[in-house]
Design an enzyme around this catalytic site. Structure first.
Site, PDB file in Angstrom:
ATOM      1  N   SER A  15       2.700 -13.734   2.406  1.00 45.19           N
ATOM      2  CA  SER A  15       2.404 -12.355   2.056  1.00 45.19           C
ATOM      3  C   SER A  15       0.960 -12.227   1.566  1.00 45.19           C
ATOM      4  O   SER A  15       0.519 -12.980   0.701  1.00 45.19           O
ATOM      5  CB  SER A  15       3.369 -11.927   0.961  1.00 45.19           C
ATOM      6  OG  SER A  15       3.085 -10.612   0.617  1.00 45.19           O
ATOM      7  N   GLY A  16       0.240 -11.294   2.155  1.00 42.42           N
ATOM      8  CA  GLY A  16      -1.146 -11.058   1.748  1.00 42.42           C
ATOM      9  C   GLY A  16      -2.147 -11.899   2.506  1.00 42.42           C
ATOM     10  O   GLY A  16      -3.340 -11.866   2.230  1.00 42.42           O
ATOM     11  N   THR A  64      -0.774  -8.191   8.914  1.00 42.56           N
ATOM     12  CA  THR A  64      -0.762  -6.806   9.368  1.00 42.56           C
ATOM     13  C   THR A  64      -2.163  -6.371   9.777  1.00 42.56           C
ATOM     14  O   THR A  64      -2.340  -5.708  10.802  1.00 42.56           O
ATOM     15  CB  THR A  64      -0.198  -5.900   8.260  1.00 42.56           C
ATOM     16  OG1 THR A  64       1.072  -6.423   7.906  1.00 42.56           O
ATOM     17  CG2 THR A  64      -0.058  -4.484   8.726  1.00 42.56           C
ATOM     18  N   ASN A 119       0.462  -8.607  -2.687  1.00 41.30           N
ATOM     19  CA  ASN A 119      -0.283  -7.809  -1.713  1.00 41.30           C
ATOM     20  C   ASN A 119      -0.087  -6.327  -2.044  1.00 41.30           C
ATOM     21  O   ASN A 119       1.040  -5.874  -2.213  1.00 41.30           O
ATOM     22  CB  ASN A 119       0.266  -8.133  -0.307  1.00 41.30           C
ATOM     23  CG  ASN A 119      -0.476  -7.402   0.785  1.00 41.30           C
ATOM     24  OD1 ASN A 119      -1.368  -6.588   0.517  1.00 41.30           O
ATOM     25  ND2 ASN A 119      -0.108  -7.684   2.022  1.00 41.30           N
ATOM     26  N   SER A 167       2.008  -4.675   1.032  1.00 40.36           N
ATOM     27  CA  SER A 167       2.860  -5.692   1.631  1.00 40.36           C
ATOM     28  C   SER A 167       3.900  -5.065   2.556  1.00 40.36           C
ATOM     29  O   SER A 167       4.571  -4.099   2.200  1.00 40.36           O
ATOM     30  CB  SER A 167       3.549  -6.453   0.514  1.00 40.36           C
ATOM     31  OG  SER A 167       4.315  -7.474   1.061  1.00 40.36           O
ATOM     32  N   SER A 168       3.998  -5.618   3.776  1.00 40.68           N
ATOM     33  CA  SER A 168       5.017  -5.108   4.709  1.00 40.68           C
ATOM     34  C   SER A 168       6.369  -5.599   4.219  1.00 40.68           C
ATOM     35  O   SER A 168       6.578  -6.804   4.113  1.00 40.68           O
ATOM     36  CB  SER A 168       4.780  -5.642   6.113  1.00 40.68           C
ATOM     37  OG  SER A 168       3.412  -5.656   6.416  1.00 40.68           O
ATOM     38  N   GLY A 197       5.965 -13.767   5.984  1.00 42.20           N
ATOM     39  CA  GLY A 197       5.757 -15.208   5.955  1.00 42.20           C
ATOM     40  C   GLY A 197       6.700 -15.868   4.964  1.00 42.20           C
ATOM     41  O   GLY A 197       7.423 -15.202   4.221  1.00 42.20           O
ATOM     42  N   GLU A 209       8.328 -17.296   1.873  1.00 39.90           N
ATOM     43  CA  GLU A 209       8.178 -16.697   0.549  1.00 39.90           C
ATOM     44  C   GLU A 209       8.865 -17.543  -0.515  1.00 39.90           C
ATOM     45  O   GLU A 209      10.045 -17.880  -0.366  1.00 39.90           O
ATOM     46  CB  GLU A 209       8.794 -15.290   0.575  1.00 39.90           C
ATOM     47  CG  GLU A 209       8.026 -14.287  -0.255  1.00 39.90           C
ATOM     48  CD  GLU A 209       8.483 -12.858   0.016  1.00 39.90           C
ATOM     49  OE1 GLU A 209       7.712 -12.108   0.620  1.00 39.90           O
ATOM     50  OE2 GLU A 209       9.595 -12.499  -0.383  1.00 39.90           O
TER      51      GLU A 209
HETATM   52  N1  LIG Z   1      -9.644  -9.486   8.307  1.00 35.07           N
HETATM   53  C1  LIG Z   1      -9.659  -8.887   7.129  1.00 35.07           C
HETATM   54  N2  LIG Z   1     -10.776  -8.323   6.661  1.00 35.07           N
HETATM   55  C2  LIG Z   1     -10.797  -7.720   5.459  1.00 35.07           C
HETATM   56  N3  LIG Z   1      -9.745  -7.661   4.622  1.00 35.07           N
HETATM   57  C3  LIG Z   1      -8.591  -8.221   5.029  1.00 35.07           C
HETATM   58  C4  LIG Z   1      -8.473  -8.845   6.304  1.00 35.07           C
HETATM   59  N4  LIG Z   1      -7.225  -9.293   6.424  1.00 35.07           N
HETATM   60  C5  LIG Z   1      -6.590  -8.944   5.283  1.00 35.07           C
HETATM   61  N5  LIG Z   1      -7.391  -8.279   4.450  1.00 35.07           N
HETATM   62  C6  LIG Z   1      -7.074  -7.755   3.108  1.00 35.07           C
HETATM   63  O1  LIG Z   1      -5.894  -8.363   2.665  1.00 35.07           O
HETATM   64  C7  LIG Z   1      -4.879  -7.416   2.396  1.00 35.07           C
HETATM   65  C8  LIG Z   1      -3.535  -7.943   2.816  1.00 35.07           C
HETATM   66  O2  LIG Z   1      -3.463  -8.098   4.201  1.00 35.07           O
HETATM   67  P1  LIG Z   1      -2.143  -7.765   5.015  1.00 35.07           P
HETATM   68  O3  LIG Z   1      -1.517  -6.555   4.503  1.00 35.07           O
HETATM   69  O4  LIG Z   1      -2.516  -7.825   6.444  1.00 35.07           O
HETATM   70  O5  LIG Z   1      -1.260  -8.993   4.638  1.00 35.07           O
HETATM   71  P2  LIG Z   1       0.118  -9.430   5.285  1.00 35.07           P
HETATM   72  O6  LIG Z   1      -0.059 -10.822   5.742  1.00 35.07           O
HETATM   73  O7  LIG Z   1       0.541  -8.437   6.276  1.00 35.07           O
HETATM   74  O8  LIG Z   1       1.065  -9.438   4.039  1.00 35.07           O
HETATM   75  P3  LIG Z   1       2.616  -9.051   3.929  1.00 35.07           P
HETATM   76  O9  LIG Z   1       3.395 -10.195   4.433  1.00 35.07           O
HETATM   77  O10 LIG Z   1       2.790  -8.831   2.477  1.00 35.07           O
HETATM   78  O11 LIG Z   1       2.790  -7.799   4.703  1.00 35.07           O
HETATM   79  C9  LIG Z   1      -5.287  -6.191   3.183  1.00 35.07           C
HETATM   80  O12 LIG Z   1      -4.801  -5.022   2.582  1.00 35.07           O
HETATM   81  C10 LIG Z   1      -6.801  -6.283   3.137  1.00 35.07           C
HETATM   82  O13 LIG Z   1      -7.274  -5.741   1.934  1.00 35.07           O
HETATM   83 MG   LIG Z   2       1.977  -7.101   6.355  1.00 40.39          MG
END
Ligand SMILES: Nc1ncnc2c1ncn2[C@@H]1O[C@H](COP(=O)(O)OP(=O)(O)OP(=O)(O)O)[C@@H](O)[C@H]1O
Ligand SMILES: [Mg+2]
Length: 1018
Positions: A123-124, A128, A173, A176-177, A401, A403
Site C-alpha cells: 500500500s502506497g 494506482t 497512503n 489508498s485503494s 499489495g 499487507e
Molecule cells: N510516479 C509517481 N510520481 C509521484 N508521486 C507518486 C508516484 N507514484 C506514487 N506517488 C505518490 O504516492 C501516493 C500513493 O500512490 P498510490 O495511491 O498509487 O499507491 P498504491 O500502491 O495504489 O497504494 P494502495 O495499495 O494503498 O492503493 C500517491 O498518492 C502519490 O502521492
Molecule cells: Mg491504489
C-alpha cells in the site's frame, strides 16, 4: 579475450548499454540483470538507492519494471516524454512506465496476442499512480477518432469516481485503494481503444462503519460534506461538519492535508455525467451516501425489559425519505429479526448489541452493493459499442499489495491470499516464458532454485482441507460456533503444516509473540499473525432477512437494483465471502493466464510519504516479498543478456575486421566470427536460432569497453571515407559541368546546321527552353494576343501551338456561354455585319448590351396587347414618327412581333408593317437616330414608307432586320435617303454633321438631319 579489449581501461565496468542514454541515465545499472553481483541483496538495494537519489525511479529486471515511489512530482510524464517512448525498443532508452506501456501495446499489435500489465506492491507504493499513467499514455498516444476520444475520456474520468467511492486515507497512503481493480482496455485492429471493462475485488466494507485511528472513511463522504452546495446538503438533511457523523469520527481524522475534498468533489461531479450518469442517478446515489451517514447516527436505547428501541426518530425519518423506504418498517427491521422455524415466521426482538450490528451490516451492505452498481454503470459506459473485428485487449491489474498490520483480520487474510496467488502466477509465467525462449532458441534449460508458494495457496484454498473451507464449514455448522471454535478446527486440521502455526502449536519463542486468538501463516513474503476475531461474521457477511425485505421495497432505483426480491425469496444460502473471493480470484487467474504478462513492481521508499528518503530496511523487506532477487536469479541463471543476431552484429561489427564494415554472409556466422575474434570463451555465450545469449554481464561490458575504445578509430575511418567520397563526388560534378559547357558552345556554333550530333544537345535545349517558357506564359484569355516569340527553329510548331491553344480557349469559352448571352452575341454579330465601318455611332454601341425590350410591360397599353392577340410583342421601343409631308414629329411606340411591326399611338395601332412586305430599311452613315422603313405604298394596308427616329437605332434596326429576316435589306446612305411620300412622289432626308443634333425642315422641302459627330445616338 583478444588484445582488442586491452584498449579499454581494464577492470573498469562501463555501465553503458546504448548510445541514446545520457550520463544521468547511467547511474548504477538500468537493468539489474547487468549487476555483477546478482546474488547480493545489498548490491541490489544499493543500485536502487543510487538511482533513487538521482530521481531515477525506474529500473528493469529484464522486462520487469521496478518502480520506487518518489513521493514528489517528477518532470518525466509530459507529452514529449510519451513521444520519446513511442515505438522505441526497450533497451534503447532509460527505463520508464511508458516503455512498458508502449512495449505491451506493440506486442499486442504485432503478435495479436492479449496482454496484461500486473502492478503489484504494498500500500502506497504507487500502483494506482502507475496504472493511471499507463492509461493516460494510451489515451494520448493511440490513434483515435471522435468516438474513441470520448471513450478515452470516459476511461480516464472513471478513475476519480472509482477513487472517490473506493479509496480512503489510511496510515500508509492518503489515497489508498480499498478494492482490487482489474481493467481491460480493448483495442480495434487499427490499435485504437474502443472499449473497456472493470472487474472489482473485495471492497473493504468494514471501513464504512469503523476506521482505525488516523484513518478515514471512503473519500466520497468527506467530499460531499465539504464540497456539496448548501441546498444539496439541506435536501440530504446533512450538516457540513463531518464530526457530527458517527461513521466519520472513529479515526479522528476529518481532513487531509494532501488533498482538497472540495476540489475532488468538483472533479467527481464533472466526471459522473461524462461517464453517462443522469442527473437523477447522481441524486439517487447521493441519497444513498447520505443515508449511510444517517444510519451511523441512528442510535438505540435499551428498555427496562431488555427490549431495544430507536432513540433517534429523526434519523429514521431522514432514512425513510432518502432511501425511499417505509420508516416504520425500517425501524422495526433494525430492532427485530425475522426467523423461520418449522415453516412458521416469527419475529424476535434484537438485543442492543445485535441492533447495532444489524445497523452496521445494513450500512456496509448498502455501500458495498452501491459500489458494485457503480462499477457496473461505468462498465456500461465503457462497453464496446460496435463489435470490432480482430480486437485485442490489454489488461491492467492494480490490486492491493501484501499487507501486514499490527492487527491483521479477515481482510488482510484475503489480501495476502490474493498476493500468494499472484506470486504463483508470476512464478509460473516468468519461468515459463524464460523456459519457452530457451526452447524456441534451442538452448538447454538449466533449472533454477526458487520457492514455489503453491504449498501456501493449497493451505488456504484446498477443498475440504484448506482454511477457507474450514471457515465456511464453521459458519454453516449448526450449534454454538464462534471465532475461537474456528481456530480450534484449524489447529485440528492443519497442525503440523510447515506454514501454519498457532499459539498452541508454536514453540516457546514464537508463543511469546502470539496471542491465543491468533494463527500465523508463513507467507512467501513473510510471517503474518491473523486474529480470528470477526472472521466468522465477516465471512458470513449476512444481513437480516427483514432488512433485505425493506430494502427491496425501496423506490430508489439504485437500491432496487442492489437488493433483488429473488434474494429474499431464494432460500439457498449465498456463498460465503471468502469463497466468493476465492472464486473471483480463480477467474482472475484464468483471465491473466490467457494473456502475455508484463510486470510493474512498485516499492515504497519510506513510511513517512517523504520525498528523497530511502529507508533501507523497508525497501529490503519489499524486495524480498516481491521476489525480486528470485526474479533476478531466474533471469540470470540462464543468460544475463540476449540480443537478436542482427542487432548484436550491427552494434559490435567494428570490433572485427571480417565483419566491418559489412557482413554479407548468414547472420549467425557473422556473430560467430565476431565473438571468436573477440575471444569469447565457450562458457561465456551460446548461439540460439536467432539470438546470442551472453552469460555474464562482464563479457558484455568488456565488449562495450572495446567498442568505446574503438570509436575514435572508427570515427577516423568514417571521416576519411566520408571526406574522400565528398571529394570524389565534387570532382565528378565538375567534370560533368565542363563537358556540358563544351557541348553547349559547340551546339551554338552549329545551331544553323541540320540536326546533327554536334548541335543536338543545344537544339534540344533551345526547344525545351522555349516550350518550358511557353508553358508558363500561355495567354489566359481569347482576347490576350501575347505569345512568346519563338526561336526560328520552332517557329512553325509555335504557330501550330498558338492556333491550337486559341481554338481550345475559344471552345472552352463557347461551352461556357449561356443561352441569353448567345442570343446577345448573335445580335451583336449581325449588328457588326450591318453597321461596322458604315455608321459613325456603331463603335460606341459595341460595348453596350442590347436589351430584350426598351418598354416595360405596363408601358404597352392593354388594349393594344389585346388587339395583337396571339402575336406577342417581342421588342418595344419609343420612337418619333415624322409625317412624310411636313415632317411633323409624333411620339409613338414601335412594337415588334414575330411577323410584323406596329406603330402605336397610346391605345391605337396606327400602322402595321408586315415583314414579308418590307422592302428595306435605310439609315444614315452618321451618328443620328433617323431611319426609314420602306413599305410598299401601292398596298393600302401598309401605308407606305415610314420616317422614324429612335435613340437606340442600332439595336432597333438590328432586331427589326433580324426578325424580318432582312439583314441584307438594310441600306446605309452617306448623304441622303430617299423615301416614297405617295405613289410616284419622293421625299428626301439630308444628313449633315453639325454641332448638335437637330431634325428640322430643310431647304427644298427636304428633312434636314444634323447629327453630332460623337453623340451616342444609337
Ligand atoms: N510516479 C509517481 N510520481 C509521484 N508521486 C507518486 C508516484 N507514484 C506514487 N506517488 C505518490 O504516492 C501516493 C500513493 O500512490 P498510490 O495511491 O498509487 O499507491 P498504491 O500502491 O495504489 O497504494 P494502495 O495499495 O494503498 O492503493 C500517491 O498518492 C502519490 O502521492
Ligand atoms: Mg491504489
Amino acid at each position: 579475450m583478444s588484445s582488442l579489449f586491452n584498449l579499454g581501461k581494464s577492470g573498469r565496468v562501463r555501465l553503458v548499454m546504448e548510445s541514446a542514454l545520457t550520463a544521468r541515465d547511467r547511474v548504477g545499472v538500468q537493468d539489474f540483470v547487468l549487476l555483477e553481483n546478482y546474488n547480493s541483496e545489498a548490491a541490489f538495494i544499493e543500485n536502487l538507492r543510487r538511482r533513487f537519489r538521482e530521481n531515477l525511479i525506474y529500473t528493469y529486471i529484464g522486462s520487469v519494471l521496478v518502480s520506487v515511489n518518489p513521493y514528489k512530482e517528477l518532470e518525466i510524464y509530459s507529452k514529449p516524454q510519451m513521444e520519446r517512448y513511442r515505438g522505441v525498443s526497450f533497451y534503447e532508452i532509460s527505463p520508464h512506465i511508458y516503455a512498458v506501456s508502449d512495449n505491451t501495446y506493440r506486442a499486442m499489435r504485432t503478435e495479436r496476442k492479449d496482454q496484461c500489465i500486473l502492478i503489484s506492491g504494498e500500500s502506497g507504493a504507487g500502483k494506482t499512480e502507475a496504472s493511471k499513467k499507463i492509461l493516460l499514455y494510451y489515451a494520448v498516444t493511440c490513434p483515435t477518432n471522435d468516438h474513441m476520444a470520448a471513450l478515452g475520456d470516459r476511461l480516464l474520468q472513471s478513475n476519480p469516481v472509482l477513487e472517490a467511492f473506493g479509496n480512503a486515507k489510511t496510515l500508509r497512503n492518503d489515497n489508498s485503494s480499498r478494492f482490487g481493480k482489474y481493467m481491460d482496455v480493448q483495442f480495434d485492429f487499427r490499435g485504437a481503444p474502443v472499449g473497456g471493462h472493470i472487474l472489482n475485488y473485495l471492497l473493504e466494507k468494514s471501513r464504512v462503519v469503523h476506521q482505525n485511528h488516523g484513518e478515514r472513511n471512503f473519500h466520497i463522504f468527506y467530499q460531499l460534506l465539504d464540497g456539496g452546495e448548501d441546498d444539496l446538503l439541506i435536501t440530504l438533511d446533512l450538516e457540513r461538519n463531518p464530526q457530527k457523523y458517527q461513521y466519520l469520527v472513529k479515526g479522528n481524522c476529518p481532513r487531509l492535508s494532501s488533498v482538497s475534498d472540495k476540489n475532488n468533489w468538483k472533479v467527481v461531479m464533472k466526471a459522473l455525467p461524462v461517464i453517462g450518469f443522469t442527473e437523477e442517478e447522481v441524486q439517487k446515489l447521493l441519497n444513498i451516501i447520505a443515508s449511510v451517514l444517517h444510519l451511523g447516527n441512528t442510535q438505540f436505547g435499551e428498555g427496562e425489559e431488555g427490549e431495544t428501541y430507536i432513540t433517534t426518530e429523526t434519523q429514521i425519518h431522514h432514512l425513510s425519505k432518502l432511501m425511499g423506504v417505509d420508516g416504520s418498517a425500517l425501524g422495526e427491521a433494525l430492532t427485530h429479526k425475522k426467523l423461520t422455524a418449522k415453516g412458521e415466521e416469527m419475529i424476535s426482538p434484537l438485543s442492543f448489541e445485535q441492533a447495532l450490528s444489524a445497523r452496521d451490516a445494513l450500512a456496509k451492505a448498502v455501500y458495498g452493493r452501491t459500489f458494485t452498481w457503480l462499477v457496473e454503470k461505468i462498465n456500461q459506459s465503457l462497453a464496446l459499442k460496435v463489435h470490432s473485428k480482430g480486437s485485442s485487449v490489454i489488461g491492467l491489474l492494480d490490486i492491493y499489495g501484501f499487507e501486514v498490520l499490527q492487527h491483521n483480520s479477515f481482510e488482510q487474510f484475503c489480501i495476502n491470499y490474493c498476493n500468494e496467488k499472484l506470486q504463483q502466477l508470476f512464478i509460473e509465467l516468468t519461468l515459463r516464458s524464460e523456459q519457452e525462449e530457451y526452447e524456441t532458441e534451442g538452448i538447454a534449460w538449466e533449472t533454477v532454485q526458487y520457492f514455489d508458494n503453491k504449498i501456501i495457496c493449497d493451505l488456504i484454498e484446498e477443498k475440504h482441507k484448506g482454511i477457507i473451507s474450514i471457515l465456511d464449514e464453521e459458519c454453516l455448522r449448526p450449534g454454538e460456533t464462534c471465532d475461537v471454535s474456528f481456530l480450534e478446527k484449524l489447529e485440528d486440521a492443519l497442525g503440523g503444516h510447515p506454514h501454519f502455526v498457532t499459539h498452541k502449536l508454536a514453540n516457546g519463542k514464537t508463543r511469546r509473540v502470539m496471542s491465543r486468538e491468533e494463527f500465523r501463516l508463513l507467507h512467501y513474503a513473510g510471517e503474518v499473525n491473523y486474529n480470528v476475531n470477526g472472521f466468522l461474521d465477516k465471512n458470513n457477511d449476512s444481513l437480516n432477512r427483514n432488512l433485505k425485505e425493506v430494502m427491496c421495497q425501496s423506490d430508489n432505483q439504485i437500491l432496487q437494483h442492489c437488493f433483488r426480491r429473488e434474494e429474499v425469496i431464494d432460500q439457498k444460502r449465498p456463498e460465503m465471502a471468502a469463497t466468493q473471493f476465492k472464486n473471483s480470484l480463480m477467474k482472475l487467474m484464468e483471465i491473466l493466464m490467457s494473456k502475455e504478462p508484463s510486470y510493474v513492481r512498485c516499492i515504497k521508499p519510506n513510511d513517512a510519504k517523504q520525498p528523497g528518503r530511502f529507508d533501507e530496511v523497508l525497501v529490503r523487506h519489499q524486495v524480498k516479498y516481491l521476489g525480486l532477487m528470485e526474479n533476478l536469479r531466474v533471469r540470470r541463471a540462464g543468460f544475463a543478456y540476449r540480443r537478436r543476431f542482427e542487432a548484436f552484429l550491427q552494434r559490435y561489427k567494428p570490433l572485427c575486421p571480417e565483419t566491418w564494415p559489412n557482413w554479407h554472409g548468414r547472420l549467425s556466422d557473422g556473430v560467430s566470427t565476431l565473438v571468436s575474434h573477440l575471444g569469447y570463451k565457450p562458457e561465456e555465450y551460446k548461439l540460439g536460432r536467432s539470438k546470442i545469449f551472453i552469460r555474464f554481464p562482464k563479457t558484455l561490458f568488456t565488449t562495450e569497453d572495446a567498442l568505446e575504445a574503438k570509436k575514435p578509430e572508427i570515427v577516423i575511418v568514417i571521416q576519411s571515407g566520408w571526406r574522400g567520397m565528398k571529394a570524389r563526388r565534387r570532382a565528378k560534378r565538375r567534370r560533368q559541368a565542363a563537358e556540358l559547357i563544351r557541348r553547349f558552345i559547340k551546339g551554338f556554333i552549329y545551331r544553323h546546321e541540320e540536326y546533327c550530333p554536334e548541335n543536338e544537345y543545344f537544339l534540344d535545349h533551345v526547344r525545351y527552353s522555349f516550350l518550358k517558357n511557353l508553358r508558363q506564359n500561355l495567354p489566359k484569355s481569347v482576347l490576350d494576343k501575347n505569345w512568346p516569340t519563338p526561336p526560328p527553329l520552332v517557329a512553325e510548331a509555335s504557330e501550330h501551338l498558338r492556333r491550337m491553344h486559341m481554338r481550345n480557349m475559344t471552345l472552352k469559352y463557347c461551352r461556357r456561354v449561356q443561352p441569353e448571352w448567345k442570343k446577345q452575341m448573335m445580335q451583336k454579330v449581325e449588328a457588326s455585319k450591318i453597321f461596322k465601318d458604315q455608321k459613325d455611332s456603331y463603335p460606341q454601341s459595341v460595348g453596350r448590351l442590347f436589351l430584350d425590350s426598351r418598354l416595360e410591360r405596363e408601358q404597352i397599353n392593354l388594349k393594344v396587347v389585346q388587339t395583337l392577340g396571339n402575336d406577342k410583342v417581342q421588342y418595344g421601343v419609343s420612337v418619333i414618327k415624322y409625317d412624310r409631308r411636313g415632317f411633323k414629329p409624333r411620339p409613338r411606340q414601335l412594337l415588334l412581333t414575330n411577323t410584323f411591326a406596329v406603330l402605336v399611338d397610346r391605345t391605337k395601332i396606327k400602322q402595321r408593317m408586315d415583314y414579308s412586305a418590307m422592302r428595306g430599311i435605310s439609315v444614315s452613315s452618321l451618328s443620328d437616330g433617323v431611319f426609314v422603313v420602306h413599305m410598299p405604298s401601292e398596298d393600302n394596308k401598309q401605308k407606305g414608307d415610314v420616317v422614324l427616329h429612335c435613340s437606340h437605332v442600332i439595336e432597333l434596326v438590328t432586331k427589326l432586320a433580324m426578325m424580318a429576316n432582312k439583314v441584307s435589306y438594310v441600306n446605309i446612305s452617306p448623304g441622303s435617303i430617299r423615301f416614297a411620300v405617295a405613289r410616284g412622289k419622293e421625299g428626301i432626308i439630308d444628313f449633315v454633321r453639325g454641332s448638335e443634333l437637330k431634325v428640322a425642315k430643310g431647304k427644298r422641302g427636304h428633312l434636314l438631319v444634323v447629327s453630332q459627330s460623337l453623340l451616342p445616338a444609337w
